[in-house]
Design a protein around this motif. Structure first.
Motif, PDB file in Angstrom:
ATOM      1  N   ALA A  59       0.846  -1.204   0.000  1.00 59.26           N
ATOM      2  CA  ALA A  59       0.000   0.000   0.000  1.00 59.26           C
ATOM      3  C   ALA A  59       0.880   1.254   0.000  1.00 59.26           C
ATOM      4  CB  ALA A  59      -0.928  -0.013   1.213  1.00 59.26           C
ATOM      5  N   ALA A  60       1.977   1.192   0.766  1.00 61.26           N
ATOM      6  CA  ALA A  60       2.873   2.354   0.850  1.00 61.26           C
ATOM      7  C   ALA A  60       3.575   2.586  -0.487  1.00 61.26           C
ATOM      8  CB  ALA A  60       3.899   2.138   1.966  1.00 61.26           C
ATOM      9  N   LEU A  65       4.258   5.843  -5.369  1.00 59.26           N
ATOM     10  CA  LEU A  65       4.307   5.999  -6.833  1.00 59.26           C
ATOM     11  C   LEU A  65       3.292   7.052  -7.287  1.00 59.26           C
ATOM     12  CD1 LEU A  65       4.687   2.282  -8.030  1.00 59.26           C
ATOM     13  CD2 LEU A  65       6.475   4.034  -7.828  1.00 59.26           C
ATOM     14  N   VAL A  66       2.108   7.021  -6.687  1.00 59.70           N
ATOM     15  CA  VAL A  66       1.079   8.000  -7.051  1.00 59.70           C
ATOM     16  C   VAL A  66       1.570   9.411  -6.687  1.00 59.70           C
ATOM     17  CG1 VAL A  66      -1.223   8.854  -6.440  1.00 59.70           C
ATOM     18  CG2 VAL A  66      -0.875   6.408  -6.926  1.00 59.70           C
ATOM     19  N   GLU A  92       0.142  -1.937  -8.735  1.00 68.95           N
ATOM     20  CA  GLU A  92       0.745  -0.603  -8.840  1.00 68.95           C
ATOM     21  C   GLU A  92       0.145   0.151 -10.026  1.00 68.95           C
ATOM     22  OE1 GLU A  92       5.016  -1.235  -8.608  1.00 68.95           O
ATOM     23  OE2 GLU A  92       4.752  -2.348  -6.745  1.00 68.95           O
ATOM     24  N   ALA A  93      -0.054  -0.566 -11.140  1.00 68.42           N
ATOM     25  CA  ALA A  93      -0.649   0.070 -12.320  1.00 68.42           C
ATOM     26  C   ALA A  93      -2.078   0.520 -12.023  1.00 68.42           C
ATOM     27  CB  ALA A  93      -0.624  -0.907 -13.495  1.00 68.42           C
ATOM     28  N   LEU A  94      -2.822  -0.312 -11.284  1.00 73.94           N
ATOM     29  CA  LEU A  94      -4.204   0.057 -10.941  1.00 73.94           C
ATOM     30  C   LEU A  94      -4.238   1.314 -10.069  1.00 73.94           C
ATOM     31  CD1 LEU A  94      -6.112  -3.257 -10.109  1.00 73.94           C
ATOM     32  CD2 LEU A  94      -6.728  -1.536 -11.821  1.00 73.94           C
ATOM     33  N   ALA A  95      -3.324   1.380  -9.096  1.00 75.63           N
ATOM     34  CA  ALA A  95      -3.273   2.561  -8.215  1.00 75.63           C
ATOM     35  C   ALA A  95      -2.993   3.813  -9.039  1.00 75.63           C
ATOM     36  CB  ALA A  95      -2.203   2.376  -7.141  1.00 75.63           C
ATOM     37  N   VAL A 101      -2.701   9.032 -12.966  1.00 78.08           N
ATOM     38  CA  VAL A 101      -1.275   9.258 -13.265  1.00 78.08           C
ATOM     39  C   VAL A 101      -0.889   8.431 -14.503  1.00 78.08           C
ATOM     40  CG1 VAL A 101       1.100   8.975 -12.428  1.00 78.08           C
ATOM     41  CG2 VAL A 101      -0.715   9.661 -10.841  1.00 78.08           C
ATOM     42  N   ALA A 102      -0.281   9.081 -15.475  1.00 78.82           N
ATOM     43  CA  ALA A 102       0.130   8.374 -16.692  1.00 78.82           C
ATOM     44  C   ALA A 102       1.255   7.392 -16.359  1.00 78.82           C
ATOM     45  CB  ALA A 102       0.611   9.376 -17.732  1.00 78.82           C
TER      46      ALA A 102
END
Ligand code: SAM
Length: 243
Positions: A59-60, A65-66, A92-95, A101-102
């Motif tokens: 989660a962190a 990344l976001v 990570e891609a889903l977040a 975020v691109a």
């Protein structure tokens, strides 16, 4: 694009893709996993921020990344193997997608075939195996062992070292032949690589001293390692006997 989810390959720093290496060399922030080769981390520009993810839970990491992506920084998230093979790259891609975020996925060489290959084991081989089943082995109780025991072809087990005795016991109890060739490859494609080959019934014992990360391969293709595998330590399997 601001965030790149990049596969670093299985361990040998030479096995990152050309595109992945170029991104590492031009990033502003590098977020990398524990098993990433130091040589690849060193490829980031001198002034780039380097963040080891060691003590961050998933989660962190997603949140980090976001946050970095929202600032418009050129971020490389460097992950072992391929980001989408047991790599939580999808999460990570889903977040990033949810936050608007691109991002871009840059595939890597997965240990799924590269690690067996490093020990002289092709996971498919004409006339020997035309089917590969891939599972996560950390919790054998969560697997359909009857289905796996009956499955023809090659079985590749990720994260299976710790629970290998239970996994093997389950496969044997479900009817898999005890003399099926099996291998455990530890730290494949690195200078510390070690491979053990044995019958399925003996593999857990033979692999007791191996270190993680390790990949387990079960099936007749393993016998090819006696011819193609260089220094692979084999307890009893001979190519001629099994093929
Ligand atoms: C969390 S998964 C990541 C897999 C990675 N995304 C890939 O595509 O290879 C970690 C597991 O991959 C396998 N693995 C990764 N690198 C390895 C290596 N160099 N040698 C042996 N097994 C490896 C092990 O089963 C390890 O427990």
């Amino acid at each position: 694009v601001t965030v790149y989810l990049v596969g670093a390959g299985p361990g040998d720093p030479g096995l990152i893709t050309v595109k992945g290496l170029e991104l590492v060399r031009t990033c502003e922030v590098l977020v990398y996993d524990r098993l990433i080769a130091a040589e690849l981390v060193d490829e980031a520009p001198r002034g780039a921020m380097r963040i080891a993810r060691d003590h961050l839970d998933q989660a962190a990491i997603d949140e980090l990344l976001v946050r970095l992506g929202c600032r418009g920084l050129r971020v490389v998230r460097l992950k072992g193997g391929d980001p989408f093979v047991f790599g939580r790259g999808g999460e990570e891609a889903l977040a990033l997608a949810r936050a608007g975020v691109a991002f871009e996925i840059v595939p890597g060489v997965s240990s799924i075939s590269a690690v067996p290959a490093s020990a002289g084991i092709p996971i498919t081989h004409r006339g020997v195996s035309s089917q590969v089943t891939v599972v996560a082995g950390h919790d054998p109780d969560a697997l359909d062992l009857d289905a796996l025991a009956a499955c023809p072809g090659t079985l590749v087990v990720f994260m299976g070292l710790k629970a290998l005795p239970e996994l093997v016991q389950g496969l044997l109890a479900a009817g898999r032949a005890p003399d099926t060739p099996a291998a455990v490859i530890s730290r494949g494609s690195t200078p510390a690589a070690e491979t053990v080959v044995a019958d399925l019934a003996a593999i857990a014992d033979a692999a007791r001293s191996l270190a993680a990360p390790a990949l387990v391969v079960v099936g007749d293709v393993v016998a090819l390692s006696s011819v193609l595998g260089g220094n692979v330590e084999s307890t009893s399997i001979e190519y001629a006997a099994a093929i």
